[in-house]
Design a protein around this motif. Structure first.
Motif, mmCIF file in Angstrom:
data_model
loop_
_atom_site.group_PDB
_atom_site.id
_atom_site.type_symbol
_atom_site.label_atom_id
_atom_site.label_comp_id
_atom_site.label_asym_id
_atom_site.label_seq_id
_atom_site.Cartn_x
_atom_site.Cartn_y
_atom_site.Cartn_z
ATOM 1 N N VAL A 1 -3.735 -1.599 -5.022
ATOM 2 C CA VAL A 1 -3.049 -0.737 -4.059
ATOM 3 C C VAL A 1 -4.025 -0.319 -2.967
ATOM 4 O O VAL A 1 -3.713 -0.381 -1.765
ATOM 5 C CB VAL A 1 -2.452 0.502 -4.760
ATOM 6 C CG1 VAL A 1 -1.982 1.521 -3.724
ATOM 7 C CG2 VAL A 1 -1.286 0.097 -5.655
ATOM 8 N N LEU B 1 0.777 -6.977 -5.682
ATOM 9 C CA LEU B 1 0.480 -5.903 -6.639
ATOM 10 C C LEU B 1 0.436 -6.416 -8.078
ATOM 11 O O LEU B 1 -0.553 -6.237 -8.785
ATOM 12 C CB LEU B 1 1.507 -4.784 -6.495
ATOM 13 C CG LEU B 1 1.416 -3.971 -5.201
ATOM 14 C CD1 LEU B 1 2.430 -2.835 -5.218
ATOM 15 C CD2 LEU B 1 0.005 -3.424 -4.993
ATOM 16 N N ALA C 1 0.813 -1.227 0.000
ATOM 17 C CA ALA C 1 0.000 0.000 0.000
ATOM 18 C C ALA C 1 0.842 1.271 0.000
ATOM 19 O O ALA C 1 0.471 2.277 -0.625
ATOM 20 C CB ALA C 1 -0.933 0.004 1.205
ATOM 21 N N ALA D 1 2.671 3.677 -2.552
ATOM 22 C CA ALA D 1 1.950 3.736 -3.823
ATOM 23 C C ALA D 1 0.597 4.420 -3.713
ATOM 24 O O ALA D 1 0.155 5.114 -4.639
ATOM 25 C CB ALA D 1 1.773 2.321 -4.380
#
Length: 301
Positions: free
Chosen positions: A172, A219, A44, A47
């Motif tokens: 994200v 991701l 997380a 980004a």
């Protein structure tokens, strides 16, 4: 499916397959729930400050964050920590393909064609054979990973309903949901001392494992998987997940010496044949960009 999408699905399966060995490495340095929290925290941040809003209803971000991030990975990590070896864990988790098709039939009214059912049955036989020939883990670990597969199936349906226009951005934001709940659950169940000790004694293997599962498996992997689920129906995409145990067992054998026999090789061949049979159908054409954006916009708050 288009050849490029087939290749993408295979690459995702390879990343996820090797991921089980990496998880096993990470669990030597982190308690399971804390490791999962760290995984999503790294996915997380930073980004989330650069990707912009997810452009889907927040309920879908939360739904995938809970079913995938908290429930699926929480149970998977605990199950492996309880003794289920990485190769077998990669195999058992692929029950998610069956759960995905089942949930798609119940919740989305999508029906798998006969050839897909036959293909998945063949591949499932391969999974059973490989499981019989693998080192057995604990019953609790096995049941936890089966539960993780069910939660993954639910998250697949939520991803498809969300239809995010940007799967990477969506993942994200999904990764923002699990870290705090997982960390809070970790404290009473794993102990504040164990969590603090793990963070104070970070080493290269632990950091590397966390980065791989955060950036590679989370991701890249789920962003690509979400894109495929948005482009094709669930019964078309789900069988590719059956390649994950092929890569998982191979990785566990190569890097950790987990047993591979003639029966296991025969089982992996059945999995590959089953996937090939399941693809013998006319696939759904990708949704036109404008129609896709309209559908996503209509669902957004």
């Amino acid at each position: 499916m288009k050849p490029v999408h087939v290749a993408l699905a295979v690459v995702v399966a390879a990343v996820w397959g090797a991921n089980f060995v990496v998880i096993d490495v990470g669990l030597r340095d982190f308690p399971p729930l804390l490791f999962s929290a760290v995984r999503f925290l790294l996915a997380a941040l930073p980004a989330v400050f650069f990707v912009g809003r997810p452009k889907v209803a927040w309920r879908w971000v939360i739904a995938v964050g809970v079913t995938l991030g908290i429930m699926k990975f929480g149970m998977l990590f605990i199950g492996m920590h309880a003794g289920l070896p990485p190769g077998l864990a990669s195999l058992v988790l692929q029950g998610q393909a069956v759960f995905t098709v089942l949930f798609a039939a119940v919740l989305l009214k999508e029906r798998a064609r006969r050839v897909q059912i036959v293909g998945m049955a063949i591949a499932s036989v391969g999974i059973v054979l490989a499981g019989l020939d693998s080192t057995a883990g604990t019953l609790a670990g096995f049941l936890l990973v089966v539960g993780a597969g069910a939660c993954w199936g639910l998250s697949n349906i939520a991803m498809r309903k969300a239809s995010p226009p940007d799967a990477f951005r969506f993942m994200v934001w999904v990764s923002v949901v699990p870290p705090v709940p997982l960390a809070l659950i970790s404290v009473p169940f794993e102990g504040w001392d164990a969590d603090l000790r793990a963070l104070q004694n970070l080493n290269l293997s632990g950091v590397g494992a966390a980065l791989y599962v955060a950036w590679g498996a989370t991701l890249f992997g789920f962003a690509a998987w979400g894109y495929l689920l948005r482009t094709y129906d669930a019964p078309t995409v789900a069988p590719f997940s059956l390649l994950v145990p092929v890569f998982g067992l191979a990785s566990a054998w190569i890097f950790q010496g987990e047993r591979m026999t003639t029966l296991t090789f025969c089982a992996t061949a059945l999995v590959i044949v089953g996937i090939a049979v399941g693809m013998l159908r006319r696939t759904k054409k990708p949704m036109p960009v404008e129609t896709e954006r309209t559908a996503v916009t209509a669902a957004a708050p």
